[in-house]
Design an enzyme around this catalytic site. Sequence first.
Site, PDB file in Angstrom:
ATOM      1  N   ASN A  37       0.816  -1.218   0.000  1.00 45.33           N
ATOM      2  CA  ASN A  37       0.000   0.000   0.000  1.00 45.33           C
ATOM      3  C   ASN A  37       0.851   1.271   0.000  1.00 45.33           C
ATOM      4  O   ASN A  37       1.667   1.491   0.900  1.00 45.33           O
ATOM      5  CB  ASN A  37      -0.900  -0.013   1.254  1.00 45.33           C
ATOM      6  CG  ASN A  37      -2.157   0.809   1.088  1.00 45.33           C
ATOM      7  OD1 ASN A  37      -2.453   1.303   0.006  1.00 45.33           O
ATOM      8  ND2 ASN A  37      -2.917   0.939   2.169  1.00 45.33           N
ATOM      9  N   HIS A 122     -14.384  -4.316  10.768  1.00 46.63           N
ATOM     10  CA  HIS A 122     -14.021  -2.995  11.293  1.00 46.63           C
ATOM     11  C   HIS A 122     -15.280  -2.194  11.599  1.00 46.63           C
ATOM     12  O   HIS A 122     -16.044  -1.870  10.690  1.00 46.63           O
ATOM     13  CB  HIS A 122     -13.228  -2.212  10.249  1.00 46.63           C
ATOM     14  CG  HIS A 122     -11.844  -2.739  10.032  1.00 46.63           C
ATOM     15  ND1 HIS A 122     -10.852  -1.997   9.444  1.00 46.63           N
ATOM     16  CD2 HIS A 122     -11.280  -3.925  10.329  1.00 46.63           C
ATOM     17  CE1 HIS A 122      -9.740  -2.709   9.384  1.00 46.63           C
ATOM     18  NE2 HIS A 122      -9.979  -3.892   9.912  1.00 46.63           N
ATOM     19  N   GLU A 247      -3.888  -4.537  19.367  1.00 44.22           N
ATOM     20  CA  GLU A 247      -2.931  -4.688  18.261  1.00 44.22           C
ATOM     21  C   GLU A 247      -1.951  -3.527  18.220  1.00 44.22           C
ATOM     22  O   GLU A 247      -2.335  -2.378  18.487  1.00 44.22           O
ATOM     23  CB  GLU A 247      -3.735  -4.745  16.954  1.00 44.22           C
ATOM     24  CG  GLU A 247      -2.862  -4.829  15.716  1.00 44.22           C
ATOM     25  CD  GLU A 247      -3.673  -4.737  14.428  1.00 44.22           C
ATOM     26  OE1 GLU A 247      -4.916  -4.792  14.481  1.00 44.22           O
ATOM     27  OE2 GLU A 247      -3.040  -4.599  13.371  1.00 44.22           O
ATOM     28  N   ARG A 294       0.206 -11.180  13.265  1.00 39.52           N
ATOM     29  CA  ARG A 294      -0.632 -10.338  12.398  1.00 39.52           C
ATOM     30  C   ARG A 294      -0.106 -10.192  10.968  1.00 39.52           C
ATOM     31  O   ARG A 294      -0.604  -9.354  10.203  1.00 39.52           O
ATOM     32  CB  ARG A 294      -0.733  -8.940  13.034  1.00 39.52           C
ATOM     33  CG  ARG A 294      -1.689  -8.865  14.167  1.00 39.52           C
ATOM     34  CD  ARG A 294      -3.123  -8.931  13.705  1.00 39.52           C
ATOM     35  NE  ARG A 294      -3.560  -7.707  13.059  1.00 39.52           N
ATOM     36  CZ  ARG A 294      -4.324  -7.649  11.983  1.00 39.52           C
ATOM     37  NH1 ARG A 294      -4.731  -8.751  11.383  1.00 39.52           N
ATOM     38  NH2 ARG A 294      -4.690  -6.479  11.479  1.00 39.52           N
ATOM     39  N   HIS A 323      -3.390 -10.560   8.587  1.00 43.46           N
ATOM     40  CA  HIS A 323      -3.768  -9.215   8.139  1.00 43.46           C
ATOM     41  C   HIS A 323      -4.658  -9.312   6.891  1.00 43.46           C
ATOM     42  O   HIS A 323      -4.309  -9.982   5.929  1.00 43.46           O
ATOM     43  CB  HIS A 323      -2.470  -8.477   7.798  1.00 43.46           C
ATOM     44  CG  HIS A 323      -2.590  -7.001   7.705  1.00 43.46           C
ATOM     45  ND1 HIS A 323      -1.856  -6.251   6.824  1.00 43.46           N
ATOM     46  CD2 HIS A 323      -3.346  -6.134   8.403  1.00 43.46           C
ATOM     47  CE1 HIS A 323      -2.153  -4.973   6.976  1.00 43.46           C
ATOM     48  NE2 HIS A 323      -3.043  -4.868   7.928  1.00 43.46           N
ATOM     49  N   ASP A 327      -6.141  -3.349   1.388  1.00 40.34           N
ATOM     50  CA  ASP A 327      -4.923  -3.221   0.578  1.00 40.34           C
ATOM     51  C   ASP A 327      -4.262  -4.575   0.312  1.00 40.34           C
ATOM     52  O   ASP A 327      -3.278  -4.644  -0.423  1.00 40.34           O
ATOM     53  CB  ASP A 327      -3.935  -2.209   1.173  1.00 40.34           C
ATOM     54  CG  ASP A 327      -3.706  -2.326   2.666  1.00 40.34           C
ATOM     55  OD1 ASP A 327      -4.551  -1.865   3.449  1.00 40.34           O
ATOM     56  OD2 ASP A 327      -2.660  -2.877   3.046  1.00 40.34           O
TER      57      ASP A 327
HETATM   58  O1  KDG Z   1      -1.808  -0.113   4.553  1.00 41.11           O
HETATM   59  C1  KDG Z   1      -1.969   0.091   5.925  1.00 41.11           C
HETATM   60  C2  KDG Z   1      -3.135  -0.730   6.407  1.00 41.11           C
HETATM   61  O2  KDG Z   1      -3.007  -2.034   5.951  1.00 41.11           O
HETATM   62  C3  KDG Z   1      -3.227  -0.756   7.901  1.00 41.11           C
HETATM   63  O3  KDG Z   1      -3.330   0.535   8.384  1.00 41.11           O
HETATM   64  C4  KDG Z   1      -4.424  -1.574   8.322  1.00 41.11           C
HETATM   65  O4  KDG Z   1      -3.712  -1.523  10.582  1.00 41.11           O
HETATM   66  C5  KDG Z   1      -4.386  -2.024   9.727  1.00 41.11           C
HETATM   67  C6  KDG Z   1      -5.209  -3.183  10.081  1.00 41.11           C
HETATM   68  O5  KDG Z   1      -5.079  -3.625  11.206  1.00 41.11           O
HETATM   69  O6  KDG Z   1      -5.957  -3.646   9.221  1.00 41.11           O
HETATM   70 MG    MG Z   2      -3.402  -2.922  12.197  1.00 40.81          MG
END
Ligand code: KDG
Ligand code: MG
Length: 413
Positions: A37, A122, A247, A294, A323, A327
């Site tokens: 990203n 989220h 996190e 993660r 993760h 992105d």
């Molecule tokens: O590109 C940055 C994002 O992937 C990040 O900010 C997302 O922290 C993130 C998450 O926990 O999904």
């Molecule tokens: Mg994160």
Amino acid sequence: MTIELVDVSVTSPGRNFVTLKITTSDGVVGWGDATLNGRELSVASYLRDHVASTLIGRDEDRIEDTWQYLYRAPYWRRGPVTMAAIAAVDMALWDIKAKKAGMPLYQLLGGASRDALRVYVHASGADYASLHDAVTRYVESGVTAVRVQTGIPGLGQIYGVASNKPGAKYDYEPAKRAADGSSATRPAEEEWDTRKYLSHMPGVFARLREDFGTDLRILHDGHHRMSPIEAARFAKDIEPYDLFWLEDCTPGEDQSALRLVRQHSTTPLAIGEVFNTVYDYQTLITERLIDYVRSAVTHTGGITSMKKLLDFAAVYGIKSGIHGPTDISPVGMAAALHLGLAIHNFGIQEYMPHSETTLEVFQTSYSYERGYLHPGDAPGLGVELDESAAAAFEYTKAYLPVNRLTDGSMHDW
Ligand code: KDG
Ligand code: MG
């Protein structure tokens, strides 16, 4: 058979994605995600200019050997660009192997260890009322785990809080183009005050527990912003609200910082979205300083190295929390789902649905239902890039924001 063609495409159906296509001499196609990203073109160049020619003529079945070749060959090891490039090749080769076997990839990784993958989504809101609405909508739709991020009184737009109108389908998307949708020239700037954050957040968790009860899994992302002692205090303060995880409470590169947090708190800790190899976790895993890994499959060298990392973590009772923001392309997401379905120490999967435009370009066979994802049973990864649809969306430069403290000094975003 051997690798005959290696192509890299960059497409921007709402946001940028870098995709690798490997074609074998007998016409089998494999796809890999190489999206980093805000720095997409660096990985595209690494693959096109430095990796592609070295793959031609190699046996596509020798996945481990190819991984080692790409890791050791450049001499300059690790780092997000190198490891995203290796990940793309690795995913594409696993895709090819599973397609040739006529099986979904998870079967080659040992078969399913569960029926489906529990996800967390989220939920965010500029204030408690809008956060409450977002959580309510998710809970009513069957979701069992939510990541909560909220605005902090006295601060403007901050990490993780969607500027969407209530009820909008898509979550927070941090990488920003220019206001008119063209390429950005520099990152947006946000303002941050850790003191305000530390005094506001515990009350938010208290209200969420009161309003949603004890069953709901609540997660939160500190996004690298606390010092070790601030994180230790915060993790201790929020213990009564029983988070599923906290996190990135401290900057990811400082492994020993988490010793201090651990000494003071039993709040479960997750870290690693900016990590690239098992070495970034060596202290964290062997000293049991974290509870969840993660990493993205896309940024940690692909399926081969993620499987080893998660097997290593399993020895110490540590689980996966792969993760999965927008992105990560649908190809990278599928890789995470096959791996998560197969391993025993699966913890939870992050799920930020891609936009409809993205899903017109990437045809996926994974499915989502009431809080759970399944990778599907199509042979391979189960995701195909529609190259003519992709060609209609030109790369458009977008930057992740930067963060300044209220006195103007730079801070981790
Ligand atoms: O590109 C940055 C994002 O992937 C990040 O900010 C997302 O922290 C993130 C998450 O926990 O999904
Ligand atoms: Mg994160």
